[in-house]
Design a protein around this motif. Structure first.
Motif, PDB file in Angstrom:
ATOM      1  N   LYS A 188       0.840  -1.189   0.000  1.00 61.75           N
ATOM      2  CA  LYS A 188       0.000   0.000   0.000  1.00 61.75           C
ATOM      3  C   LYS A 188       0.878   1.242   0.000  1.00 61.75           C
ATOM      4  O   LYS A 188       1.771   1.388   0.837  1.00 61.75           O
ATOM      5  N   VAL A 189       0.650   2.125  -0.962  1.00 62.13           N
ATOM      6  CA  VAL A 189       1.420   3.359  -1.069  1.00 62.13           C
ATOM      7  C   VAL A 189       0.711   4.448  -0.288  1.00 62.13           C
ATOM      8  O   VAL A 189      -0.464   4.755  -0.546  1.00 62.13           O
ATOM      9  N   GLU A 190       1.373   5.037   0.669  1.00 64.54           N
ATOM     10  CA  GLU A 190       0.802   6.119   1.448  1.00 64.54           C
ATOM     11  C   GLU A 190       0.752   7.396   0.601  1.00 64.54           C
ATOM     12  O   GLU A 190       1.735   7.739  -0.073  1.00 64.54           O
ATOM     13  N   CYS A 191      -0.382   8.080   0.626  1.00 60.40           N
ATOM     14  CA  CYS A 191      -0.546   9.317  -0.154  1.00 60.40           C
ATOM     15  C   CYS A 191      -0.331  10.525   0.743  1.00 60.40           C
ATOM     16  O   CYS A 191      -1.048  10.698   1.735  1.00 60.40           O
TER      17      CYS A 191
ATOM     18  N   ARG B 153      -6.313  14.343  -1.664  1.00 62.12           N
ATOM     19  CA  ARG B 153      -6.873  14.190  -3.002  1.00 62.12           C
ATOM     20  C   ARG B 153      -8.284  14.763  -3.099  1.00 62.12           C
ATOM     21  O   ARG B 153      -8.686  15.262  -4.160  1.00 62.12           O
ATOM     22  N   ALA B 154      -9.042  14.719  -2.026  1.00 59.87           N
ATOM     23  CA  ALA B 154     -10.408  15.243  -2.060  1.00 59.87           C
ATOM     24  C   ALA B 154     -10.425  16.742  -2.321  1.00 59.87           C
ATOM     25  O   ALA B 154     -11.377  17.272  -2.911  1.00 59.87           O
ATOM     26  N   ALA B 155      -9.374  17.446  -1.893  1.00 61.05           N
ATOM     27  CA  ALA B 155      -9.333  18.901  -2.064  1.00 61.05           C
ATOM     28  C   ALA B 155      -9.261  19.308  -3.527  1.00 61.05           C
ATOM     29  O   ALA B 155      -9.591  20.436  -3.886  1.00 61.05           O
ATOM     30  N   GLU B 156      -8.834  18.386  -4.397  1.00 61.03           N
ATOM     31  CA  GLU B 156      -8.699  18.696  -5.819  1.00 61.03           C
ATOM     32  C   GLU B 156      -9.878  18.182  -6.646  1.00 61.03           C
ATOM     33  O   GLU B 156      -9.848  18.230  -7.868  1.00 61.03           O
ATOM     34  N   THR B 157     -10.920  17.697  -5.987  1.00 62.71           N
ATOM     35  CA  THR B 157     -12.060  17.129  -6.700  1.00 62.71           C
ATOM     36  C   THR B 157     -13.108  18.195  -7.002  1.00 62.71           C
ATOM     37  O   THR B 157     -13.530  18.928  -6.113  1.00 62.71           O
ATOM     38  N   LEU B 158     -13.510  18.280  -8.263  1.00 57.56           N
ATOM     39  CA  LEU B 158     -14.625  19.125  -8.649  1.00 57.56           C
ATOM     40  C   LEU B 158     -15.884  18.277  -8.731  1.00 57.56           C
ATOM     41  O   LEU B 158     -15.817  17.058  -8.903  1.00 57.56           O
ATOM     42  N   GLY B 159     -17.029  18.923  -8.627  1.00 57.49           N
ATOM     43  CA  GLY B 159     -18.287  18.232  -8.866  1.00 57.49           C
ATOM     44  C   GLY B 159     -18.638  18.270 -10.338  1.00 57.49           C
ATOM     45  O   GLY B 159     -17.773  18.415 -11.211  1.00 57.49           O
ATOM     46  N   ASN B 160     -19.913  18.199 -10.643  1.00 61.97           N
ATOM     47  CA  ASN B 160     -20.377  18.181 -12.017  1.00 61.97           C
ATOM     48  C   ASN B 160     -20.214  19.530 -12.713  1.00 61.97           C
ATOM     49  O   ASN B 160     -20.039  19.599 -13.919  1.00 61.97           O
ATOM     50  N   SER B 161     -20.279  20.630 -11.951  1.00 62.62           N
ATOM     51  CA  SER B 161     -20.131  21.960 -12.537  1.00 62.62           C
ATOM     52  C   SER B 161     -18.649  22.301 -12.645  1.00 62.62           C
ATOM     53  O   SER B 161     -17.910  22.206 -11.663  1.00 62.62           O
TER      54      SER B 161
END
Length: 294
Positions: A6-9, A13-21
């Motif tokens: 398992k590679v530790e991140c 990653r959630a901070a860079e997620t956009l929604g549908n818009s």
């Protein structure tokens, strides 16, 4: 699988997620006098008239980083809330605002300094709050529209959140007493409750682009919420409803474009208002709308 490690991140990653818009491209407000609009949006705020499209005398597109104001000529429209701007120099902004008084006297034009921002009122009463660049609050915007804030009726924020999450597919959060809807990278729609009575909705609009263009259309159409079918690449809706009971909670026209729309992510020209014919430095005419590399 056996032997897999398992590679530790180290990143969120959630901070860079956009929604549908994925785009907040423009705020559209009718203006009765294009000359006064030029004095306000171009001279006082230091924005840039689009040099390529809509260059006549009955409409003006004013570039603000990756976004725009669309300003067709007609009876004045006033957004029920505040449009947030980021500009790189408070000192230059205040200089421009003071100079513009000579053209905008006798109108509702006004400005006032506050800690962390400058509140500006357009000749017809639209409220604009201008901030300095701030990576923690507004991402890496150097020039742009980080938010459009709407005044909402008390008790409506949970239903508005459900609308954007369940129908539009846009992430929401409550922060500092307001509902924030992520509609593009570092750009939000903000809904803040007020006890003041809201004026009737007058037809102004905002424009977003959706990745799931057809999926949202189907959900809106199922509820009878599509207000206009413009083209293969564009439709509109006005009513924000609570998905639980269908109650209308707020009204503002949303012009919705697909990511295949010919104008999606069109590069915009932004001038550096500090450079004039009397204060000129070759090669410094362009203002970059994002911060330099960290």
């Amino acid at each position: 699988m056996d032997g897999m490690t398992k590679v530790e991140c180290p990143f969120n990653r959630a901070a860079e997620t956009l929604g549908n818009s994925v785009e907040l491209q423009h705020v559209n407000l009718r203006v009765p006098d294009p000359l006064l609009a030029t004095a306000f949006y171009i001279s006082a705020l230091g924005l840039t008239r689009d040099p390529y499209l809509v260059t006549g005398i009955d409409n003006m597109w004013a570039n603000v980083g990756v976004s725009q104001f669309h300003l067709p000529t007609g009876p004045a429209q006033v957004l029920r809330g505040i449009t947030g701007l980021v500009t790189p120099s408070r000192e230059l902004l205040l200089h421009q605002l003071h100079n513009a008084r000579r053209w905008l006297g006798g109108t509702r034009y006004a400005f006032a300094e506050a800690e962390g921002h400058v509140d500006v009122t357009c000749p017809w009463g639209n409220r604009i709050r201008v901030h300095a660049p701030d990576a923690e609050r507004f991402g890496r915007i150097n020039l742009g529209i980080p938010y459009v804030q709407f005044d909402a009726t008390p008790g409506t924020l949970p239903g508005i959140a459900r609308f954007y999450e369940q129908i539009v597919g846009a992430p929401t959060e409550m922060k500092d007493g307001a509902l924030r809807v992520l509609v593009a990278a570092s750009q939000h729609l903000v809904f803040r409750e007020t006890d003041a009575p809201l004026p009737p909705y007058d037809g102004h609009h905002i424009q977003l682009a959706f990745a799931d263009f057809g999926g949202v259309h189907a959900k809106l159409q199922e509820r009878g919420l599509i207000s206009r079918e413009d083209s293969d690449h564009q439709y509109r809706f006005i009513d924000i409803v609570d998905p639980e009971d269908g109650r209308v909670l707020f009204q503002v026209e949303h012009e919705i474009r697909s990511m295949t729309h010919p104008l999606f992510r069109r590069p915009l020209v932004n001038r550096n208002p500090a450079v004039t014919n009397t204060v000129y430095a070759p090669g410094h005419e362009v203002l970059v709308p994002s911060m330099p590399p960290a």
